[in-house]
Design an enzyme around this catalytic site. Sequence first.
Site, PDB file in Angstrom:
ATOM      1  N   ASP A  82      51.027  50.732  22.703  1.00  0.00           N
ATOM      2  CA  ASP A  82      50.072  49.317  22.555  1.00  0.00           C
ATOM      3  C   ASP A  82      49.811  49.604  20.825  1.00  0.00           C
ATOM      4  O   ASP A  82      49.573  50.713  20.795  1.00  0.00           O
ATOM      5  CB  ASP A  82      49.171  49.639  23.260  1.00  0.00           C
ATOM      6  CG  ASP A  82      47.365  48.581  22.686  1.00  0.00           C
ATOM      7  OD1 ASP A  82      47.363  47.125  22.265  1.00  0.00           O
ATOM      8  OD2 ASP A  82      45.878  48.745  22.646  1.00  0.00           O
ATOM      9  N   THR A 231      38.094  51.433  26.953  1.00  0.00           N
ATOM     10  CA  THR A 231      36.572  52.382  25.904  1.00  0.00           C
ATOM     11  C   THR A 231      36.420  52.396  27.209  1.00  0.00           C
ATOM     12  O   THR A 231      35.944  53.773  27.998  1.00  0.00           O
ATOM     13  CB  THR A 231      36.131  51.723  25.072  1.00  0.00           C
ATOM     14  OG1 THR A 231      37.105  51.370  23.869  1.00  0.00           O
ATOM     15  CG2 THR A 231      34.708  52.782  24.971  1.00  0.00           C
TER      16      THR A 231
END
Length: 281
Positions: A82, A231
């Site tokens: 990523d 997150t």
Amino acid sequence: MPLVNMRDLLCNAEKGNYAVGSFSVANMEMLMGAIKAGEELNSPMIIQIAEVRLNHSPLHLIGPMMVAAAKNSKVPVAIHFDHGLTLEKIKQALHIGFTSVMIDGSKYSLKDNMKLTREVISEAKKYNADVEAEIGRVGGSEDGSENLSILCTGVNEAKEFFDATGVDALAVAIGNAHGVYLENPELNFDILDEINKSVNVPLVLHGGTGISDDDFKKCISLGIRKINIATATFASVEENVRKLYEQSQKVDYFELHLAEIEGAYLNVKKHIQVFGSKNKA
Ligand code: 13P
């Protein structure tokens, strides 16, 4: 079930009108928890790590573990690098066996972003791996070190970029941001709809944490096929560990290990259910 290419997962998602979750991991426990959720729900999935996280989770350690987990999984799993920032790390990820990489050229001009993306595509081709790129700019930052402002993707830009690169997946900026949203995100569905109608490529939504289930579903109905979640999984792991310490004065290391797995599992499971990829393995 083997380690798979991201493009196949996204192509199936397009046909079935759902999205595949791309879940960030930072250690073995998070990886185990994520895969456990995918297997339980019989869902295809993508497991990822971003370049900025490698200071905590070195690629030469976590990379082979991610690939091994995919190879041993009961469901199809693509392993994704990523927000690749450097060609050096992207090449290392490809060499380890990642089946897709993202090149984040969003801070460059369109022309330079295209040039960089083409370079990465030619590198990825050697490994039969896929490439994701970003047009416009998702807000915040992957590791919270910067608070970049959102720059919405232009429809013409997206089309020009795709025509020039033939990238396998395109991340769009439609009001989404990485990390915790300070206010409820206002996604621009009109832009998403236009991009979806004009560019024939699977679209990616970054900054999944804090987006409502209804907004996820609307995005999926408008062509989002890959959704990144980071997150919220870290937070779920922290919360589960905190609960464990609140409940007991003395915590055994292996209880801690199980609490981390469970924290990741709970969050990944919740998102798979919203994304509609349950039973699509
Ligand atoms: P969140 O941390 O907001 O879930 O974003 C994840 C992401 O987009 C990773 O690229």
